[in-house]
Design a protein around this motif. Sequence first.
Motif, PDB file in Angstrom:
ATOM      1  N   THR A 202       1.240  -1.145   0.308  1.00 54.20           N
ATOM      2  CA  THR A 202      -0.036  -0.436   0.612  1.00 54.20           C
ATOM      3  C   THR A 202       0.967   1.249  -0.087  1.00 54.20           C
ATOM      4  OG1 THR A 202      -0.160   0.175   2.577  1.00 54.20           O
ATOM      5  CG2 THR A 202      -1.707  -1.370   1.259  1.00 54.20           C
ATOM      6  N   VAL A 203       0.722   1.926  -1.018  1.00 53.21           N
ATOM      7  CA  VAL A 203       1.311   3.051  -0.502  1.00 53.21           C
ATOM      8  C   VAL A 203       0.761   4.681  -0.933  1.00 53.21           C
ATOM      9  CG1 VAL A 203       1.411   3.235  -4.074  1.00 53.21           C
ATOM     10  CG2 VAL A 203       3.253   5.109  -2.438  1.00 53.21           C
TER      11      VAL A 203
ATOM     12  N   ASN B 180      10.866   5.835  -1.614  1.00 57.97           N
ATOM     13  CA  ASN B 180      10.919   4.699  -1.538  1.00 57.97           C
ATOM     14  C   ASN B 180       9.972   3.599  -2.410  1.00 57.97           C
ATOM     15  OD1 ASN B 180      12.238   4.567   0.402  1.00 57.97           O
ATOM     16  ND2 ASN B 180      10.389   4.848   2.101  1.00 57.97           N
ATOM     17  N   PHE B 181       9.115   4.240  -3.294  1.00 62.61           N
ATOM     18  CA  PHE B 181       7.836   3.514  -3.734  1.00 62.61           C
ATOM     19  C   PHE B 181       8.906   3.348  -5.563  1.00 62.61           C
ATOM     20  CE2 PHE B 181       4.771   3.216  -7.544  1.00 62.61           C
ATOM     21  CZ  PHE B 181       4.117   2.164  -7.193  1.00 62.61           C
ATOM     22  N   LEU B 182       9.147   4.081  -6.148  1.00 64.80           N
ATOM     23  CA  LEU B 182      10.010   3.805  -7.357  1.00 64.80           C
ATOM     24  C   LEU B 182      11.259   2.730  -6.817  1.00 64.80           C
ATOM     25  CD1 LEU B 182      10.715   7.918  -8.128  1.00 64.80           C
ATOM     26  CD2 LEU B 182       9.361   6.255  -9.107  1.00 64.80           C
ATOM     27  N   VAL B 183      11.965   2.904  -5.750  1.00 65.72           N
ATOM     28  CA  VAL B 183      13.017   1.840  -5.215  1.00 65.72           C
ATOM     29  C   VAL B 183      11.817   1.033  -4.986  1.00 65.72           C
ATOM     30  CG1 VAL B 183      14.618   0.857  -3.401  1.00 65.72           C
ATOM     31  CG2 VAL B 183      14.396   3.617  -4.157  1.00 65.72           C
ATOM     32  N   VAL B 184      10.672   0.616  -4.514  1.00 68.52           N
ATOM     33  CA  VAL B 184       9.780  -0.929  -4.376  1.00 68.52           C
ATOM     34  C   VAL B 184       9.550  -1.443  -6.054  1.00 68.52           C
ATOM     35  CG1 VAL B 184       8.184  -1.542  -2.764  1.00 68.52           C
ATOM     36  CG2 VAL B 184       9.738   0.065  -1.959  1.00 68.52           C
ATOM     37  N   ARG B 185       9.787  -0.461  -6.379  1.00 63.44           N
ATOM     38  CA  ARG B 185       8.512  -0.689  -7.173  1.00 63.44           C
ATOM     39  C   ARG B 185       9.561  -1.392  -8.645  1.00 63.44           C
ATOM     40  NH1 ARG B 185       6.362   3.675 -11.463  1.00 63.44           N
ATOM     41  NH2 ARG B 185       8.337   4.124 -12.060  1.00 63.44           N
ATOM     42  N   GLU B 186      10.628  -0.797  -8.822  1.00 64.02           N
ATOM     43  CA  GLU B 186      12.195  -1.929  -9.262  1.00 64.02           C
ATOM     44  C   GLU B 186      12.430  -3.032  -8.605  1.00 64.02           C
ATOM     45  OE1 GLU B 186      15.435   0.869 -11.316  1.00 64.02           O
ATOM     46  OE2 GLU B 186      16.346  -0.241  -9.501  1.00 64.02           O
ATOM     47  N   ALA B 187      12.386  -3.146  -7.376  1.00 60.25           N
ATOM     48  CA  ALA B 187      12.349  -4.263  -7.002  1.00 60.25           C
ATOM     49  C   ALA B 187      11.906  -5.454  -7.224  1.00 60.25           C
ATOM     50  CB  ALA B 187      12.482  -4.023  -5.357  1.00 60.25           C
ATOM     51  N   PHE B 188      10.349  -4.996  -7.270  1.00 61.51           N
ATOM     52  CA  PHE B 188       9.608  -6.496  -7.781  1.00 61.51           C
ATOM     53  C   PHE B 188       9.972  -6.577  -9.005  1.00 61.51           C
ATOM     54  CE2 PHE B 188       5.859  -6.686  -5.153  1.00 61.51           C
ATOM     55  CZ  PHE B 188       5.662  -6.157  -4.076  1.00 61.51           C
ATOM     56  N   THR B 189       9.979  -5.336  -9.864  1.00 62.01           N
ATOM     57  CA  THR B 189      10.517  -5.740 -11.204  1.00 62.01           C
ATOM     58  C   THR B 189      11.885  -6.484 -11.670  1.00 62.01           C
ATOM     59  OG1 THR B 189       9.070  -3.593 -12.312  1.00 62.01           O
ATOM     60  CG2 THR B 189      10.865  -4.573 -13.057  1.00 62.01           C
ATOM     61  N   GLU B 190      12.950  -6.156 -10.712  1.00 60.02           N
ATOM     62  CA  GLU B 190      14.145  -7.197 -11.007  1.00 60.02           C
ATOM     63  C   GLU B 190      13.629  -8.162 -10.200  1.00 60.02           C
ATOM     64  OE1 GLU B 190      16.618  -4.390  -8.295  1.00 60.02           O
ATOM     65  OE2 GLU B 190      17.037  -3.424 -10.617  1.00 60.02           O
ATOM     66  N   ALA B 191      12.872  -8.433  -9.666  1.00 62.06           N
ATOM     67  CA  ALA B 191      12.203 -10.002  -9.105  1.00 62.06           C
ATOM     68  C   ALA B 191      11.155 -10.425  -9.708  1.00 62.06           C
ATOM     69  CB  ALA B 191      12.089 -10.011  -7.802  1.00 62.06           C
ATOM     70  N   GLY B 192      11.326 -10.043 -10.844  1.00 65.43           N
ATOM     71  CA  GLY B 192       9.750 -10.941 -11.889  1.00 65.43           C
ATOM     72  C   GLY B 192       8.384 -10.719 -11.710  1.00 65.43           C
TER      73      GLY B 192
END
Lengths: 427, 427
Positions: free
Chosen positions: A124-125, A138-150
Amino acid sequence: MKIDIGNALASEASPGVSREALDRLDERVARAHERIERGRRDDEFGYAALNLPETTDPDEITETVAPVNDAAYVLVVGIGGSALGAATIAEALGDSRILTLDNVDPDHVSEVLSLLPLSETAVTVVSRSGTTAETLANFLVVREAFTEAGVDWTERVVTITGDSGPLRELADRHDLPALAVPEGVPGRFSALSSVGLAPAAIRGHDIGAILDGGKRAADCSPSLFETPAYAYGAVAYALDTRGAAINAMMPYAESLESFAEWFAQLWSESLGKDGLGQLPTRALGATDQHSQLQRYRAGPRNTLVTLVRPRERPDLRVPETDHDDLAYLGDTGLGELLDAEFAATEASLAEAGRPSIRIELDRVDEAGIGELLYTMEAACVLAGELYGIETFTQPAVEWGKRAARGLIGEGNDESESVAEKTRLVVD
Amino acid sequence: MKIDIGNALASEASPGVSREALDRLDERVARAHERIERGRRDDEFGYAALNLPETTDPDEITETVAPVNDAAYVLVVGIGGSALGAATIAEALGDSRILTLDNVDPDHVSEVLSLLPLSETAVTVVSRSGTTAETLANFLVVREAFTEAGVDWTERVVTITGDSGPLRELADRHDLPALAVPEGVPGRFSALSSVGLAPAAIRGHDIGAILDGGKRAADCSPSLFETPAYAYGAVAYALDTRGAAINAMMPYAESLESFAEWFAQLWSESLGKDGLGQLPTRALGATDQHSQLQRYRAGPRNTLVTLVRPRERPDLRVPETDHDDLAYLGDTGLGELLDAEFAATEASLAEAGRPSIRIELDRVDEAGIGELLYTMEAACVLAGELYGIETFTQPAVEWGKRAARGLIGEGNDESESVAEKTRLVVD
């Protein structure tokens, strides 16, 4: 909910408030109550918060988050009032799978993201404006982490935001589940709305019961002698004006540790203005008996201690021991010991003539935390009326926000003045 | 370690201390320094704490805990000074596998024990007297949990205690690894001894480097203008006497959150007596900018804010975004943002004429935390000399300890007086 102000009376403590002064103050409470009720009736800015138990629709929240309610973990990305309510509710419900990113510390953010199984995590953002620097970074970082994790982040994110701004646009573009930050409710008063409730709803908790707890406290009568919230707000105010510039919030339950943080924000941002306002400080019983109690009992007479405890909690038996010095511990329970520590601390403060207030809730559960949060909010609104300040704004934080934005962006007047710092360095 | 007192000067802030007053105060600092040095030379009670970087033998600790140094987790069972130093060091080293049981909350204790793999867990149980109620009750529960899990607790427990008492007898009877609580050192000053270091040693951290950090700060010269610890202690004292009754400790690093708790104990129990003593309150940057800053900047002029930050930290890049309102965040780092928030908050307080002190350490690592802990201890001892109080005792907590013991045991005068509570209940 019971509030016991006996140990804050002038007959017992210094500073303390006399019965006669309380009677006089109660006339002001009655007038403040009228003002508050008018604000509630008209859904005025801020006062609208006290209607949330009625105006928040738990089913709407539950249905909106349904696309992610299979998540084993929830990560709340927010800061201040956009995070503390959710964290307080999660802790009170004993749910350690609701985590919060409420700081931009690189090490900490990395650690949280490395520990979470992202494919089983909902996010939840939360930001009314959609532009809060810490939250969006933080949200931009989290979003990228999801993408990197597939993991497709658009399948895992719920936005909680205002009618416009970057987060709203994002929700529209990607068709994300989106909840509205309630109109006319400052962040620190938003625990009993989508802001505080959505993470618990995702995890399957009964958020209707939390709101029901709030409703139990929402029917205020115009006297501090009849309404626990007003008793607390009025006595805390009266003690502040008599020298108790500090209010130490000390729950006797680990599950209320975040509540003390939430209270500290509520009290500071609402009442800390125009040179007024009690400093809220956070403590934890019994732990802080071995840290803060020495000063509460023997330091300057400027501190009100607020002691909070549940009347019921599950206990854990302490095994018997044959050691003489420890035999008194055997066959007791940890909870029994904790309750004894509570009573001993309260009496210890009274014995030294130091003021305290006791808050008792039935249990730390859905209804209990809802009632407690609402009671403290109503207490704060009442105190704001008694101080005669603008309870619902926080103008003093704006300068720093602009300065920080200027320092990492294009510069501005505030960020330029940062460079003018006076130095006297010892190293 | 650098301490910048520029923003606490009377030319910048109110309350503030003038350069002339600091010069006069420095004469008292010189005399206090002589007293402290004599106490250190003679290993007097309390003052002996400032010799710990020299007198603590890291090899002895490492060798003593060798039987359990295969443990993946360490559970510290202690309370107050018996837990906070170890917790502070663990957090600073980024070691989330050192956990603390420092409260007798049944739910919390149950949860910790259910999460830990006990066969891979070492326990340090810490109590000088061996009779601290909370610690021993928890230890009895922990010991039974090991037995129920089929793990021989005598293979997993290290005692840290005095020369006699139940824990010492237990260690003798079961031939447990046993470390001594240092002589003449109150718990809150014992972080740089076996009490604070053993858990880190079990987990393989370089505790010699922590002590080396302490040594960097241990060579104090007799002037506040030359010794960071004295600059901090003297200015905090001077500001308290000018109205800053509150000292908000606000590190800008999640890894120093426990440090703020440790500081709060150090400051409260050491200085909060005889009606004197600044109230330490714990905050965290940048999070509490959205909670406490409003009051620090616009509330009563009674608060000194201590801002702590590392000069270096690993960063985490914020991904670029094409949204106009957020573009300024792209290509910055979370750490860069956090540093900007630090500078903005410091400037924001200065702009409002509110006093702050900046503490900078090189990095949050072994040497950094050792130096920081020692510096604050020396600052506190100096402040105690300036207040003219007994820094190393905590008499005001004894009444409550006896009352609690009486309530769960055989009764005593204190526990009987608990029943006399004055009530004025609103529900």
